[in-house]
Design a protein around this motif. Structure first.
Motif, PDB file in Angstrom:
ATOM      1  N   ASP A 281     -13.493 -19.389 -16.448  1.00  0.00           N
ATOM      2  CA  ASP A 281     -14.587 -19.789 -15.566  1.00  0.00           C
ATOM      3  C   ASP A 281     -14.196 -20.908 -14.617  1.00  0.00           C
ATOM      4  N   ASP A 282     -13.103 -21.582 -14.896  1.00  0.00           N
ATOM      5  CA  ASP A 282     -12.714 -22.748 -14.109  1.00  0.00           C
ATOM      6  C   ASP A 282     -11.424 -22.510 -13.329  1.00  0.00           C
ATOM      7  N   THR A 283     -11.016 -21.240 -13.212  1.00  0.00           N
ATOM      8  CA  THR A 283      -9.747 -20.929 -12.559  1.00  0.00           C
ATOM      9  C   THR A 283      -9.968 -19.949 -11.418  1.00  0.00           C
ATOM     10  N   ILE A 284      -9.561 -20.334 -10.231  1.00  0.00           N
ATOM     11  CA  ILE A 284      -9.561 -19.433  -9.078  1.00  0.00           C
ATOM     12  C   ILE A 284      -8.307 -18.574  -9.166  1.00  0.00           C
ATOM     13  N   ILE A 285      -8.474 -17.268  -9.049  1.00  0.00           N
ATOM     14  CA  ILE A 285      -7.337 -16.353  -9.089  1.00  0.00           C
ATOM     15  C   ILE A 285      -7.083 -15.824  -7.685  1.00  0.00           C
ATOM     16  N   VAL A 286      -5.864 -15.971  -7.231  1.00  0.00           N
ATOM     17  CA  VAL A 286      -5.434 -15.418  -5.945  1.00  0.00           C
ATOM     18  C   VAL A 286      -4.344 -14.404  -6.231  1.00  0.00           C
ATOM     19  N   PHE A 287      -4.445 -13.225  -5.649  1.00  0.00           N
ATOM     20  CA  PHE A 287      -3.401 -12.212  -5.807  1.00  0.00           C
ATOM     21  C   PHE A 287      -2.908 -11.789  -4.431  1.00  0.00           C
ATOM     22  N   SER A 288      -1.582 -11.706  -4.283  1.00  0.00           N
ATOM     23  CA  SER A 288      -1.011 -11.285  -3.008  1.00  0.00           C
ATOM     24  C   SER A 288       0.340 -10.625  -3.242  1.00  0.00           C
ATOM     25  N   GLY A 289       0.863 -10.021  -2.187  1.00  0.00           N
ATOM     26  CA  GLY A 289       2.227  -9.508  -2.169  1.00  0.00           C
ATOM     27  C   GLY A 289       3.022 -10.233  -1.106  1.00  0.00           C
ATOM     28  N   ASP A 290       4.321  -9.951  -1.062  1.00  0.00           N
ATOM     29  CA  ASP A 290       5.153 -10.576  -0.030  1.00  0.00           C
ATOM     30  C   ASP A 290       5.397  -9.639   1.153  1.00  0.00           C
ATOM     31  N   HIS A 291       5.371  -8.332   0.918  1.00  0.00           N
ATOM     32  CA  HIS A 291       5.505  -7.301   1.960  1.00  0.00           C
ATOM     33  C   HIS A 291       5.302  -5.969   1.264  1.00  0.00           C
ATOM     34  N   GLY A 292       5.393  -4.873   1.998  1.00  0.00           N
ATOM     35  CA  GLY A 292       5.178  -3.566   1.408  1.00  0.00           C
ATOM     36  C   GLY A 292       6.458  -2.781   1.233  1.00  0.00           C
ATOM     37  N   ASP A 293       6.321  -1.446   1.243  1.00  0.00           N
ATOM     38  CA  ASP A 293       7.453  -0.534   1.059  1.00  0.00           C
ATOM     39  C   ASP A 293       7.101   0.764   1.790  1.00  0.00           C
ATOM     40  N   MET A 294       7.985   1.237   2.636  1.00  0.00           N
ATOM     41  CA  MET A 294       7.713   2.457   3.391  1.00  0.00           C
ATOM     42  C   MET A 294       7.643   3.683   2.484  1.00  0.00           C
ATOM     43  N   LEU A 295       8.412   3.708   1.389  1.00  0.00           N
ATOM     44  CA  LEU A 295       8.354   4.769   0.380  1.00  0.00           C
ATOM     45  C   LEU A 295       8.460   6.176   0.967  1.00  0.00           C
ATOM     46  N   GLY A 296       9.282   6.325   1.981  1.00  0.00           N
ATOM     47  CA  GLY A 296       9.513   7.637   2.573  1.00  0.00           C
ATOM     48  C   GLY A 296       8.620   7.962   3.745  1.00  0.00           C
ATOM     49  N   GLU A 297       7.577   7.160   4.006  1.00  0.00           N
ATOM     50  CA  GLU A 297       6.740   7.406   5.179  1.00  0.00           C
ATOM     51  C   GLU A 297       7.578   7.249   6.449  1.00  0.00           C
ATOM     52  N   ARG A 298       7.393   8.195   7.377  1.00  0.00           N
ATOM     53  CA  ARG A 298       8.158   8.223   8.625  1.00  0.00           C
ATOM     54  C   ARG A 298       9.649   8.449   8.368  1.00  0.00           C
ATOM     55  N   GLY A 299      10.009   8.816   7.127  1.00  0.00           N
ATOM     56  CA  GLY A 299      11.415   8.973   6.773  1.00  0.00           C
ATOM     57  C   GLY A 299      12.105   7.657   6.455  1.00  0.00           C
ATOM     58  N   LEU A 300      11.337   6.557   6.350  1.00  0.00           N
ATOM     59  CA  LEU A 300      11.911   5.234   6.104  1.00  0.00           C
ATOM     60  C   LEU A 300      11.658   4.790   4.665  1.00  0.00           C
ATOM     61  N   TRP A 301      12.476   3.853   4.206  1.00  0.00           N
ATOM     62  CA  TRP A 301      12.329   3.284   2.867  1.00  0.00           C
ATOM     63  C   TRP A 301      12.439   1.768   2.933  1.00  0.00           C
ATOM     64  N   TYR A 302      11.951   1.129   1.895  1.00  0.00           N
ATOM     65  CA  TYR A 302      11.973  -0.323   1.759  1.00  0.00           C
ATOM     66  C   TYR A 302      11.068  -0.943   2.828  1.00  0.00           C
ATOM     67  N   LYS A 303      11.503  -1.975   3.529  1.00  0.00           N
ATOM     68  CA  LYS A 303      10.584  -2.705   4.412  1.00  0.00           C
ATOM     69  C   LYS A 303      11.242  -2.887   5.783  1.00  0.00           C
ATOM     70  N   MET A 304      11.244  -4.098   6.313  1.00  0.00           N
ATOM     71  CA  MET A 304      12.040  -4.461   7.501  1.00  0.00           C
ATOM     72  C   MET A 304      11.497  -3.916   8.818  1.00  0.00           C
ATOM     73  N   HIS A 305      10.260  -3.409   8.820  1.00  0.00           N
ATOM     74  CA  HIS A 305       9.629  -2.951  10.062  1.00  0.00           C
ATOM     75  C   HIS A 305       8.171  -3.400  10.047  1.00  0.00           C
ATOM     76  N   TRP A 306       7.496  -3.208  11.181  1.00  0.00           N
ATOM     77  CA  TRP A 306       6.116  -3.664  11.295  1.00  0.00           C
ATOM     78  C   TRP A 306       5.095  -2.561  11.041  1.00  0.00           C
ATOM     79  N   PHE A 307       5.522  -1.395  10.598  1.00  0.00           N
ATOM     80  CA  PHE A 307       4.561  -0.351  10.266  1.00  0.00           C
ATOM     81  C   PHE A 307       3.706  -0.784   9.067  1.00  0.00           C
ATOM     82  N   GLU A 308       2.509  -0.187   8.958  1.00  0.00           N
ATOM     83  CA  GLU A 308       1.528  -0.615   7.975  1.00  0.00           C
ATOM     84  C   GLU A 308       2.079  -0.640   6.553  1.00  0.00           C
ATOM     85  N   MET A 309       2.818   0.392   6.163  1.00  0.00           N
ATOM     86  CA  MET A 309       3.315   0.459   4.793  1.00  0.00           C
ATOM     87  C   MET A 309       4.247  -0.704   4.456  1.00  0.00           C
ATOM     88  N   ALA A 310       5.005  -1.177   5.422  1.00  0.00           N
ATOM     89  CA  ALA A 310       5.955  -2.256   5.172  1.00  0.00           C
ATOM     90  C   ALA A 310       5.334  -3.634   5.342  1.00  0.00           C
TER      91      ALA A 310
END
Length: 502
Positions: A281-310
């Motif tokens: 009751d006395d703890t604020i929880i914040v959850f976040s990520g550092d970036h995404g993963d293309m996971l094969g979308e557009r034929g790309l993997w990992y991150k390193m671009h500005w598309f939504e998945m990454a």
């Protein structure tokens, strides 16, 4: 009045668009995250400010964009005099601790955290410095496709070893807090490395899904039709002219989905510990990520671009006693977390110090707030800075060497149609280009990036000669103060170690 405790949980490379928090058709099973989102404030359009681990994290902890702090790539030195949210909260009287990954490079491995409960999973030296002087050379440490080609179930991995320690040490920290320092507020950051590749996970999580649950990428673009930066990334990850078997794409995505469930189970462990320790009751929880993963979308993997998945990340704040549950549609980013955490702790940012982030408190209170994200990328796959502006319905990607990209993300969430060359958007593109050029001194940033790369490559080469002095964080444990020892009164030890005390 006691300041609230803050538990900041991070996942690595978790793509927000795939999660059921944002896509009701998603098969990913994350019930703990869904409960936190339902009871808290969920940001539907949250982004990283650089789609790569270290630059994103340096920006997140400092509230400053990469070019302001030299966060160029995964071997960038993070200067010790850059204030972080840990410095701010420590100054406010918080115990500040980090369990897990933050990918700090350089000799300062604390950056305001009073304690680091684990080492980092990644090296702290300059060995992964990018080299724009030789843009056609593919470095041996670059991502390759082994993560996809070897995807499947496992018994154990390096990353499982790490995250098990991260969560265990975090739980122990909470137990120690209520037994030893219950009156002092804490800010505990728990940063796990899943669902980051390699795409492998124990059978318990693999078997939570079947191949029938796993959607293939929604769009695959022929490499000849890709934008120049995407083409460079295909070469960086060694995918150029090397089509992947469909089954391996499915296997990689299935393991990734399982890793998201693994993260969720670990969040469940932390939530149970908060409850058991009467801290919920006395703890604020914040959850976040550092970036995404293309996971094969557009034929790309990992991150390193500005598309939504990454570039899009999950972001939520759970504090039901303070903020009514709702969703935020405006675009925000992780650079905004420093001023937000400081204000949640009851403090104020220093007015005379540069800050790019803006507090999310108006969004949390439902009273408005900004709708803008700025992004910078100067790492592998680029030969010059690649910047991004996200505002309203629009995303604009700007480089002085590559063609411009403009997407209406609201109407075209898959970013299929680049409107930068559309006659109907000529004035809009011109205005955005003028804004970008006035905002960023691209020649200066380009030269600063090159100079940093050259310095770090020289230093890295020199430090491999002779005696190695590691910068990697060494978490020290004083075994003489653990468990039962003869210099500690047994009754007093047992009394203090028990919670709740008898």
């Amino acid at each position: 009045m006691k300041r609230p405790n803050i538990l900041f949980i991070m996942a690595d490379q978790m793509a927000a668009p795939l999660l059921p928090l944002h896509d009701s058709a998603s098969p990913i099973k994350v019930p703990n995250l869904q409960r936190l989102a339902a009871e808290g404030v969920l940001f539907d359009s949250a982004y990283c400010n650089s789609p790569l681990c270290a630059p994103s994290r340096f920006t997140l902890v400092s509230g400053q964009l990469p070019s302001q702090i030299g966060a160029y790539d995964n071997a960038a030195d993070f200067p010790a005099d850059v204030p972080t949210y840990a410095h701010y909260l420590r100054r406010l009287g918080y115990r500040t601790a980090l369990s897990g990954k933050m990918h700090f490079c350089g000799p300062d491995q604390l950056h305001g955290y009073e304690e680091r409960l684990t080492s980092d999973i990644y090296p702290a030296d300059y060995g992964w410095s990018v080299n724009w002087d030789e843009p056609e050379v593919r470095a041996s440490w670059y991502h390759n496709m082994s993560s996809v080609l070897q995807a499947g179930p496992c018994v154990r991995t390096n990353q499982l070893d790490f995250d098990e320690e991260v969560v265990f040490k975090a739980q122990q920290y909470l137990f120690d807090h209520v037994r030893m320092t219950p009156d002092q507020p804490f800010c505990l950051t728990v940063s796990m490395t899943h669902p980051h590749d390699p795409y492998t996970i124990p059978e318990e999580y693999w078997n939570r899904y079947s191949d029938d649950d796993i959607p293939l990428p929604r769009q695959v673009i022929d490499q000849a039709e890709q934008d120049p930066h995407s083409q460079r990334l295909l070469k960086v990850i060694d995918l150029w002219d090397k089509p992947l078997p469909e089954q391996k794409i499915l296997d990689a995505r299935r393991a990734y989905f399982g890793a998201c469930s693994y993260i969720d189970d670990n969040i469940g462990k932390l939530l149970k510990t908060l409850k058991d320790c009467k801290l919920a009751d006395d703890t604020i929880i914040v959850f976040s990520g550092d970036h995404g993963d293309m996971l094969g979308e557009r034929g790309l993997w990992y991150k390193m671009h500005w598309f939504e998945m990454a570039a899009r990340v999950p972001l939520l704040v759970h504090a039901p006693a303070r903020f009514a549950a709702h969703r935020v549609n405006q675009s925000v980013s992780t650079v905004d977390l420093l001023p937000t955490l400081v204000e949640l702790a009851g403090g104020q940012v220093e007015p005379g110090l540069h800050l790019d982030g803006r507090s999310l408190l108006p969004h949390l209170q439902g009273t408005g707030g900004h709708d803008e994200v700025l992004g910078e990328y100067m790492a592998e796959g680029t030969t010059s800075p690649l910047m991004m502006i996200r505002r309203g319905e629009w995303k604009f990607v700007y480089s002085e060497e590559d063609p411009l990209l403009l997407f209406n993300v609201a109407n075209d969430p898959q970013e299929r149609e680049n409107l930068a060359e559309s006659p109907d958007h000529r004035e809009q593109v011109a205005a955005l280009l003028d804004e970008a050029r006035s905002r960023w001194d691209m020649p200066a940033i380009h030269q600063a990036t090159l100079a940093s790369q050259r310095r770090r490559r020289l230093v890295a080469e020199a430090l491999t000669q002779g005696t190695l002095k590691s910068w990697d964080h060494q978490p020290m444990v004083d075994a003489s103060e653990q468990y039962m020892r003869n210099h500690i009164d047994l009754d007093d030890l047992e009394r203090r170690a028990r919670f709740p005390q008898a």
